[in-house]
Design a protein around this motif. Structure first.
Motif, PDB file in Angstrom:
ATOM      1  N   ILE A 203       0.881  -1.354   0.031  1.00  0.00           N
ATOM      2  CA  ILE A 203      -0.061  -0.079  -0.020  1.00  0.00           C
ATOM      3  C   ILE A 203       0.844   1.162  -0.097  1.00  0.00           C
ATOM      4  N   SER A 204       1.936   1.320   0.768  1.00  0.00           N
ATOM      5  CA  SER A 204       2.783   2.554   0.983  1.00  0.00           C
ATOM      6  C   SER A 204       3.730   2.644   0.107  1.00  0.00           C
ATOM      7  N   HIS A 205       3.697   3.442  -0.662  1.00  0.00           N
ATOM      8  CA  HIS A 205       5.053   3.713  -1.792  1.00  0.00           C
ATOM      9  C   HIS A 205       5.533   5.059  -1.586  1.00  0.00           C
ATOM     10  N   ARG A 207       5.839   8.845   0.700  1.00  0.00           N
ATOM     11  CA  ARG A 207       5.846   9.416   1.980  1.00  0.00           C
ATOM     12  C   ARG A 207       4.688  10.247   2.544  1.00  0.00           C
ATOM     13  N   ASP A 208       4.203  10.783   1.126  1.00  0.00           N
ATOM     14  CA  ASP A 208       2.841  11.407   1.443  1.00  0.00           C
ATOM     15  C   ASP A 208       1.345  10.928   1.132  1.00  0.00           C
ATOM     16  N   VAL A 209       1.487   9.358   1.169  1.00  0.00           N
ATOM     17  CA  VAL A 209       0.279   8.646   0.996  1.00  0.00           C
ATOM     18  C   VAL A 209       0.369   7.676   2.120  1.00  0.00           C
ATOM     19  N   GLY A 210      -0.439   7.878   3.202  1.00  0.00           N
ATOM     20  CA  GLY A 210      -0.429   6.702   4.326  1.00  0.00           C
ATOM     21  C   GLY A 210      -1.191   5.677   3.760  1.00  0.00           C
ATOM     22  N   ALA A 211      -1.230   4.482   4.638  1.00  0.00           N
ATOM     23  CA  ALA A 211      -1.959   3.464   4.303  1.00  0.00           C
ATOM     24  C   ALA A 211      -3.465   3.558   4.397  1.00  0.00           C
ATOM     25  N   SER A 212      -3.791   4.881   5.289  1.00  0.00           N
ATOM     26  CA  SER A 212      -5.315   4.991   5.492  1.00  0.00           C
ATOM     27  C   SER A 212      -5.821   5.920   4.599  1.00  0.00           C
ATOM     28  N   TYR A 213      -5.080   6.498   3.836  1.00  0.00           N
ATOM     29  CA  TYR A 213      -5.324   7.571   2.788  1.00  0.00           C
ATOM     30  C   TYR A 213      -6.362   7.019   1.789  1.00  0.00           C
ATOM     31  N   TYR A 214      -7.439   7.740   1.709  1.00  0.00           N
ATOM     32  CA  TYR A 214      -8.741   7.245   0.893  1.00  0.00           C
ATOM     33  C   TYR A 214      -8.291   6.520  -0.401  1.00  0.00           C
ATOM     34  N   PHE A 215      -7.268   7.084  -1.183  1.00  0.00           N
ATOM     35  CA  PHE A 215      -7.095   6.532  -2.253  1.00  0.00           C
ATOM     36  C   PHE A 215      -5.792   5.757  -2.435  1.00  0.00           C
ATOM     37  N   ALA A 216      -5.201   5.349  -1.363  1.00  0.00           N
ATOM     38  CA  ALA A 216      -3.978   4.814  -1.070  1.00  0.00           C
ATOM     39  C   ALA A 216      -4.034   3.489  -2.013  1.00  0.00           C
ATOM     40  N   LYS A 217      -4.825   2.412  -2.062  1.00  0.00           N
ATOM     41  CA  LYS A 217      -4.556   1.320  -2.738  1.00  0.00           C
ATOM     42  C   LYS A 217      -4.649   1.690  -4.100  1.00  0.00           C
ATOM     43  N   ASP A 218      -5.494   2.498  -4.672  1.00  0.00           N
ATOM     44  CA  ASP A 218      -5.360   2.936  -5.998  1.00  0.00           C
ATOM     45  C   ASP A 218      -4.026   3.590  -6.552  1.00  0.00           C
ATOM     46  N   ILE A 219      -3.636   4.387  -5.564  1.00  0.00           N
ATOM     47  CA  ILE A 219      -2.342   5.176  -5.941  1.00  0.00           C
ATOM     48  C   ILE A 219      -1.078   4.066  -6.162  1.00  0.00           C
ATOM     49  N   ALA A 221      -1.587   0.975  -6.524  1.00  0.00           N
ATOM     50  CA  ALA A 221      -1.703   0.047  -8.085  1.00  0.00           C
ATOM     51  C   ALA A 221      -1.334   0.986  -9.252  1.00  0.00           C
ATOM     52  N   MET A 222      -1.341   2.126  -9.057  1.00  0.00           N
ATOM     53  CA  MET A 222      -0.951   2.986 -10.353  1.00  0.00           C
ATOM     54  C   MET A 222       0.474   3.147 -10.423  1.00  0.00           C
ATOM     55  N   LYS A 223       1.200   3.237  -9.085  1.00  0.00           N
ATOM     56  CA  LYS A 223       2.582   3.020  -8.905  1.00  0.00           C
ATOM     57  C   LYS A 223       3.103   1.867  -9.548  1.00  0.00           C
ATOM     58  N   GLU A 224       2.723   0.676  -9.106  1.00  0.00           N
ATOM     59  CA  GLU A 224       3.231  -0.648  -9.468  1.00  0.00           C
ATOM     60  C   GLU A 224       3.153  -0.950 -10.775  1.00  0.00           C
ATOM     61  N   SER A 225       2.077  -0.250 -11.633  1.00  0.00           N
ATOM     62  CA  SER A 225       1.846  -0.545 -12.941  1.00  0.00           C
ATOM     63  C   SER A 225       2.534   0.257 -13.759  1.00  0.00           C
ATOM     64  N   GLY A 226       2.952   1.442 -13.480  1.00  0.00           N
ATOM     65  CA  GLY A 226       3.661   2.418 -14.046  1.00  0.00           C
ATOM     66  C   GLY A 226       2.714   3.382 -14.742  1.00  0.00           C
ATOM     67  N   ILE A 227       1.689   3.293 -14.310  1.00  0.00           N
ATOM     68  CA  ILE A 227       0.473   4.359 -15.006  1.00  0.00           C
ATOM     69  C   ILE A 227       0.620   5.647 -14.602  1.00  0.00           C
ATOM     70  N   GLY A 234      10.141  11.326  -3.610  1.00  0.00           N
ATOM     71  CA  GLY A 234       9.423  10.379  -2.869  1.00  0.00           C
ATOM     72  C   GLY A 234       7.995  10.746  -2.549  1.00  0.00           C
ATOM     73  N   THR A 235       7.531  11.638  -3.070  1.00  0.00           N
ATOM     74  CA  THR A 235       6.082  12.074  -2.941  1.00  0.00           C
ATOM     75  C   THR A 235       5.221  11.655  -4.290  1.00  0.00           C
ATOM     76  N   PHE A 236       4.112  11.644  -3.967  1.00  0.00           N
ATOM     77  CA  PHE A 236       2.969  11.601  -4.908  1.00  0.00           C
ATOM     78  C   PHE A 236       2.045  12.510  -5.286  1.00  0.00           C
ATOM     79  N   ARG A 237       1.884  13.389  -4.339  1.00  0.00           N
ATOM     80  CA  ARG A 237       1.230  14.683  -4.553  1.00  0.00           C
ATOM     81  C   ARG A 237      -0.309  14.466  -5.070  1.00  0.00           C
ATOM     82  N   ALA A 238      -1.048  13.556  -4.283  1.00  0.00           N
ATOM     83  CA  ALA A 238      -2.256  13.355  -4.617  1.00  0.00           C
ATOM     84  C   ALA A 238      -3.281  14.310  -4.880  1.00  0.00           C
ATOM     85  N   GLY A 239      -2.972  15.360  -4.169  1.00  0.00           N
ATOM     86  CA  GLY A 239      -3.885  16.790  -4.303  1.00  0.00           C
ATOM     87  C   GLY A 239      -3.443  17.541  -5.217  1.00  0.00           C
ATOM     88  N   ALA A 240      -2.509  17.393  -6.148  1.00  0.00           N
ATOM     89  CA  ALA A 240      -2.220  18.352  -7.172  1.00  0.00           C
ATOM     90  C   ALA A 240      -3.108  17.926  -8.589  1.00  0.00           C
TER      91      ALA A 240
END
Length: 319
Positions: A203-205, A207-219, A221-227, A234-240
């Protein structure tokens, strides 16, 4: 299609599904106890038709005539056995002969009614005073489950309708789709994974996306698939928010879209060159478009991607 608060719109908890009529009645109940005022059209005081006119307009963007008698002449007649929340309930021979009063059916045999004695209140259909004066019901809501800000004439209508019916995308609990709202990276991850249904290994890839974050599993999955990748810090910046260029590149990767030379030749954008980093994605989106949304001579890739633009692109990619 059910109207809920969508991950494509927010990272808040989803709201319960509701029809237009249920949303109107729920909104109307907020004014319970507001006094009856003859000629009143505001929350300071309502008469019967002023109340129905106000809540239909403010809850669902539906315009009604001003008087009960005029409101009786719109919509489709419905029988008592077919009543749904949001139907207009009419009464006759109250303070004058003929149609003279209107309320809103609230379900469970009750009418949300502006009464002179109790103000806005719930009244039983079998009430000893109101029951005998019942004169009929009208349905002015033509689609119980559609967005008030997406017209059937919009080029994006087919895409939005298809995705909502498949529960890939949803709207807000006030019956708005908000087509011009921006799409964030986290929302993009969530909606794409609703289509692809990928389960990440961890789940955690970021540092700014914790395991409890609403979109954590989706994010994840997108990271592992390279999408959708992260940043070098080391950030994803989900709110950007994302640009249309970024959207095109992401959707191309998500759906393995490889445009042909003939597809490229069919696209007439003057603001994009073949050397652009998102060129293949842009061509893929434009050449696969069956709605007409991406027609024209400019793609405007540096502008923010909207919910409408994203929905249409996903719809075309799924096909």
């Amino acid at each position: 299609m059910f109207v809920t608060l969508s991950p494509l719109a927010s990272n808040k908890t989803e709201a319960a599904s509701a029809t237009v009529g249920e949303i109107i009645t729920a909104y109307g109940k907020k004014f319970m106890g507001v006094p009856y005022v003859f000629g009143g059209t505001t929350p300071k005081g309502f008469d019967c038709s002023g109340f129905t006119q106000y809540i239909f307009k403010n809850a669902a963007g539906i315009s009604l005539p001003r008087t009960a008698e005029q409101q009786y002449n719109v919509g489709k007649a419905v029988s008592k056995s077919d009543l749904q929340p949001g139907d207009l309930i009419f009464y006759a021979n109250t303070y004058k002969k003929g149609i003279s009063h209107v309320g809103v059916y609230a379900g469970n045999n009750q009418v949300l009614n502006a009464t002179s004695s109790s103000g806005i209140t719930l009244v039983s259909m079998n009430n000893s005073y109101w029951g005998p004066k019942y004169a009929g019901a009208k349905r002015v809501i033509t689609d119980q489950n559609w967005f008030v800000d997406v017209a059937k004439s919009d080029v994006s209508y087919a895409a939005i309708k298809s995705l909502t019916e498949q529960e890939v995308i949803a709207g807000f609990d006030n019956l708005q789709f908000r087509p011009d709202a921006k799409v964030t990276r986290g929302q993009a991850a969530a909606i794409i994974n609703r289509v692809l249904g990928m389960t990440p290994n961890q789940i955690s890839h970021f540092r700014d996306v914790g395991a409890s974050y609403y979109f954590a599993k989706d994010i994840a999955a997108m990271k592992e698939s390279g999408i959708i990748k992260g940043y070098s810090d080391g950030t994803f910046r989900a709110g950007a928010e994302m640009t249309r260029d970024e959207m095109a590149s992401i959707i191309k990767r998500a759906f393995n879209m490889t445009p042909t030379q003939s597809a490229a030749a069919s696209v007439k954008y003057t603001d994009i060159r073949s050397t652009h980093w998102a060129y293949d994605g842009i061509i893929a989106i434009a050449s696969s478009d069956r709605t007409g949304y991406y027609a024209g001579t400019k793609y405007n890739g540096t502008k923010d991607a909207t919910r409408e633009a994203f929905a249409v692109a996903i719809y075309n990619a799924m096909k």
